[in-house]
Every structure is written in C-alpha cells, then in structure tokens.
Write an enzyme that holds these catalytic residues in place. Structure first.
Site, PDB file in Angstrom:
ATOM      1  N   PHE A   1      13.377  17.587 -13.265  1.00 18.80           N
ATOM      2  CA  PHE A   1      12.519  17.504 -12.079  1.00 18.80           C
ATOM      3  C   PHE A   1      11.127  17.996 -12.444  1.00 18.80           C
ATOM      4  O   PHE A   1      10.872  18.402 -13.577  1.00 18.80           O
ATOM      5  CB  PHE A   1      13.117  18.327 -10.924  1.00 18.80           C
ATOM      6  CG  PHE A   1      13.083  19.810 -11.141  1.00 18.80           C
ATOM      7  CD1 PHE A   1      13.964  20.423 -12.007  1.00 18.80           C
ATOM      8  CD2 PHE A   1      12.148  20.607 -10.483  1.00 18.80           C
ATOM      9  CE1 PHE A   1      13.925  21.799 -12.222  1.00 18.80           C
ATOM     10  CE2 PHE A   1      12.112  21.981 -10.689  1.00 18.80           C
ATOM     11  CZ  PHE A   1      12.997  22.571 -11.555  1.00 18.80           C
TER      12      PHE A   1
ATOM     13  N   ASP B   1       9.604  32.201  -9.197  1.00 19.84           N
ATOM     14  CA  ASP B   1       8.420  31.359  -9.107  1.00 19.84           C
ATOM     15  C   ASP B   1       8.090  30.932 -10.529  1.00 19.84           C
ATOM     16  O   ASP B   1       8.217  31.727 -11.471  1.00 19.84           O
ATOM     17  CB  ASP B   1       7.246  32.110  -8.470  1.00 19.84           C
ATOM     18  CG  ASP B   1       6.194  31.124  -7.957  1.00 19.84           C
ATOM     19  OD1 ASP B   1       6.569  30.039  -7.484  1.00 19.84           O
ATOM     20  OD2 ASP B   1       4.993  31.435  -8.029  1.00 19.84           O
TER      21      ASP B   1
ATOM     22  N   LYS C   1      17.165  23.533  -9.040  1.00 20.05           N
ATOM     23  CA  LYS C   1      17.194  24.926  -9.516  1.00 20.05           C
ATOM     24  C   LYS C   1      18.576  25.544  -9.292  1.00 20.05           C
ATOM     25  O   LYS C   1      19.083  26.279 -10.140  1.00 20.05           O
ATOM     26  CB  LYS C   1      16.160  25.766  -8.759  1.00 20.05           C
ATOM     27  CG  LYS C   1      14.726  25.468  -9.121  1.00 20.05           C
ATOM     28  CD  LYS C   1      13.855  26.480  -8.424  1.00 20.05           C
ATOM     29  CE  LYS C   1      12.386  26.278  -8.686  1.00 20.05           C
ATOM     30  NZ  LYS C   1      11.580  27.275  -7.997  1.00 20.05           N
TER      31      LYS C   1
ATOM     32  N   TYR D   1       7.623  18.725 -13.665  1.00 17.05           N
ATOM     33  CA  TYR D   1       6.827  18.266 -14.811  1.00 17.05           C
ATOM     34  C   TYR D   1       7.687  17.965 -16.047  1.00 17.05           C
ATOM     35  O   TYR D   1       7.145  17.757 -17.137  1.00 17.05           O
ATOM     36  CB  TYR D   1       5.808  19.350 -15.191  1.00 17.05           C
ATOM     37  CG  TYR D   1       4.754  19.645 -14.137  1.00 17.05           C
ATOM     38  CD1 TYR D   1       3.523  18.977 -14.137  1.00 17.05           C
ATOM     39  CD2 TYR D   1       4.966  20.610 -13.154  1.00 17.05           C
ATOM     40  CE1 TYR D   1       2.552  19.259 -13.197  1.00 17.05           C
ATOM     41  CE2 TYR D   1       3.990  20.905 -12.191  1.00 17.05           C
ATOM     42  CZ  TYR D   1       2.790  20.230 -12.225  1.00 17.05           C
ATOM     43  OH  TYR D   1       1.827  20.507 -11.289  1.00 17.05           O
TER      44      TYR D   1
HETATM   45  P1  IMP Z   1       8.246  26.605  -7.971  1.00 16.05           P
HETATM   46  O1  IMP Z   1       8.798  27.690  -8.795  1.00 16.05           O
HETATM   47  O2  IMP Z   1       9.335  25.860  -7.252  1.00 16.05           O
HETATM   48  O3  IMP Z   1       7.130  27.041  -7.066  1.00 16.05           O
HETATM   49  O4  IMP Z   1       7.675  25.535  -8.986  1.00 16.05           O
HETATM   50  C1  IMP Z   1       6.313  25.346  -9.223  1.00 16.05           C
HETATM   51  C2  IMP Z   1       6.076  23.949  -9.773  1.00 16.05           C
HETATM   52  O5  IMP Z   1       6.580  23.871 -11.101  1.00 16.05           O
HETATM   53  C3  IMP Z   1       6.724  22.810  -9.000  1.00 16.05           C
HETATM   54  O6  IMP Z   1       5.841  21.711  -9.027  1.00 16.05           O
HETATM   55  C4  IMP Z   1       7.962  22.500  -9.770  1.00 16.05           C
HETATM   56  O7  IMP Z   1       8.323  21.139  -9.646  1.00 16.05           O
HETATM   57  C5  IMP Z   1       7.528  22.828 -11.182  1.00 16.05           C
HETATM   58  N1  IMP Z   1       8.668  23.310 -11.955  1.00 16.05           N
HETATM   59  C6  IMP Z   1       9.393  24.434 -11.735  1.00 16.05           C
HETATM   60  N2  IMP Z   1      10.382  24.530 -12.639  1.00 16.05           N
HETATM   61  C7  IMP Z   1      10.275  23.430 -13.436  1.00 16.05           C
HETATM   62  C8  IMP Z   1      11.030  22.959 -14.535  1.00 16.05           C
HETATM   63  O8  IMP Z   1      12.025  23.538 -14.976  1.00 16.05           O
HETATM   64  N3  IMP Z   1      10.615  21.805 -15.082  1.00 16.05           N
HETATM   65  C9  IMP Z   1       9.536  21.100 -14.626  1.00 16.05           C
HETATM   66  N4  IMP Z   1       8.810  21.486 -13.592  1.00 16.05           N
HETATM   67  C10 IMP Z   1       9.177  22.647 -12.994  1.00 16.05           C
END
Ligand code: IMP
Length: 192
Positions: free
Chosen positions: A149, A69, A13, A151
């Site tokens: 990364f 988030d 990120k 999904y």
């Molecule tokens: P968080 O925002 O880090 O809590 O992400 C929530 C979930 O979504 C985690 O499993 C991340 O790996 C996934 N995620 C967040 N951003 C992306 C993205 O840009 N691509 C794919 N998966 C994502």
C-alpha cells in the site's frame, strides 16, 4: 492470549502487525473497540503524532494501546514528505496522487536516497514508551508492482533488488520500518 489495541483501522497495517505478532498477542483494531472517530494527528513530528493517537484512545476509551506514525523522508527533497506523507498531494490521503507528485518532484533527479521511519507509542500499565524502526532505500523512477500500500511501488529498500510492492508480505515485514518497530515493541511486550 493477551489483548492490546492498535490505534488504527488501516487494514494493511493490521494485517502486517497481526502477521508479525503471530499467536503471541491478539491485536484489536479501533473498530473492535467501537471507536470510529477521526483521531487528530496534528503534531509536527512522527513521535508527536504517535503519542497523540495513543493518548486519545487511552483517555477517551480507557484501553492500553499502541499507535504508529510513518513518514517517507527523501533526501533530495529536504526530508519531505516526512510527517506529511499521507497528505502530500492534498487532504484526500490518495496514495496514487501522492506517488505521482513524488515522482514529478524527483523528475530528472539522480540522487534518490530515502528512508521510511515508523514510530510507535505504547501506553501500557500507566507508562508510555517509544519504539522506532527504519529502512534505507531509494525512490524508483516509475512504480513497480501492485502489492502492499501507500508508497510501496516506488520504494526500493537498499537490502533488496525490487520495490516493496513486488515483495511477499513476509519479505517486506522482515526488513521494513514497521516490521522493525513492531519487532522492538513485541520484544518489549514479551519481557513483561
Ligand atoms: P500513516 O502512518 O498511516 O500516517 O502513513 C503516512 C503515509 O505513509 C501514508 O501515505 C501511508 O500510505 C504511507 N505509508 C505508511 N506505511 C507505509 C508502508 O509500509 N509502505 C508504503 N507507504 C506507507
């Protein structure tokens, strides 16, 4: 250059957002401000979690900051995994296990529409603001590609002919949920 803390230690990120911010802002990570806490994310909405994380950093460390988030909402699963995307297959935050479970739960399902939504909460100069970005697409039947990364290998945006994990970083940022939410955040910061 103006400095602002991004309340994350997720290197993917940080790299995405630093690339979008270019040389307009210096984006500091939690490690850069010596925060190694496991920041609670216990709200039941993306916005609630983004606010919770940003407030934590502001209250405990004193820095103006932003927190994000993200959730993946799959229509055939009633919006799941949604706010639970990181912990879909359990508390381990294991991306491969999350993807495998998603593909299993969609086995034989032909209606595979989905969207990524990112909510960013900015706390700056005593004010809180929310920014949102989303991208519509579909869940593939098998992973494609290795880049990115989470999904990324199983999500194909409607605007592209391949998964996020087969795109260049700039190609993904141009249409992604986080790219759009970050663009809204940066255009706000540039008006100040
Ligand atoms: P968080 O925002 O880090 O809590 O992400 C929530 C979930 O979504 C985690 O499993 C991340 O790996 C996934 N995620 C967040 N951003 C992306 C993205 O840009 N691509 C794919 N998966 C994502």
């Amino acid at each position: 250059m103006q400095e602002i803390v991004f309340a994350t230690n997720n290197s993917h990120k940080l790299e995405e957002i630093r690339r979008i911010a270019g040389d307009r802002f210096r984006i500091l990570s939690l490690a850069d401000i010596n925060c190694h806490d496991d920041i609670p994310e216990t709200a039941d909405t993306l916005e609630g979690n983004a606010r919770q994380k940003a407030r934590y950093v502001k209250e405990k460390y004193g820095y103006d900051c932003f927190a994000d988030d993200t959730g993946l909402m799959v229509d055939a699963l009633g919006g799941a995994p949604g706010v639970f995307s990181a912990r879909y297959a359990g508390p381990g935050h294991d991306s491969k296990a999350n993807m495998d479970l998603l593909l299993r739960n969609l086995d034989g399902v032909t209606e595979r529409s989905a969207r990524f939504v990112t909510v960013i909460c900015l706390i700056l100069n005593g004010e809180e603001r929310i920014f949102e970005g989303r991208v519509e697409g579909e869940i593939l039947t098998a992973p494609q590609g290795e880049a990115g990364f989470g999904y990324d290998p199983v999500f194909k945006p409607a605007e592209a002919d391949r998964s996020f994990a087969l795109m260049t970083p700039d190609g993904k940022n141009a249409i992604s949920h986080r790219g759009r939410a970050t663009a809204a955040l940066l255009s706000h910061l540039l008006t100040l």
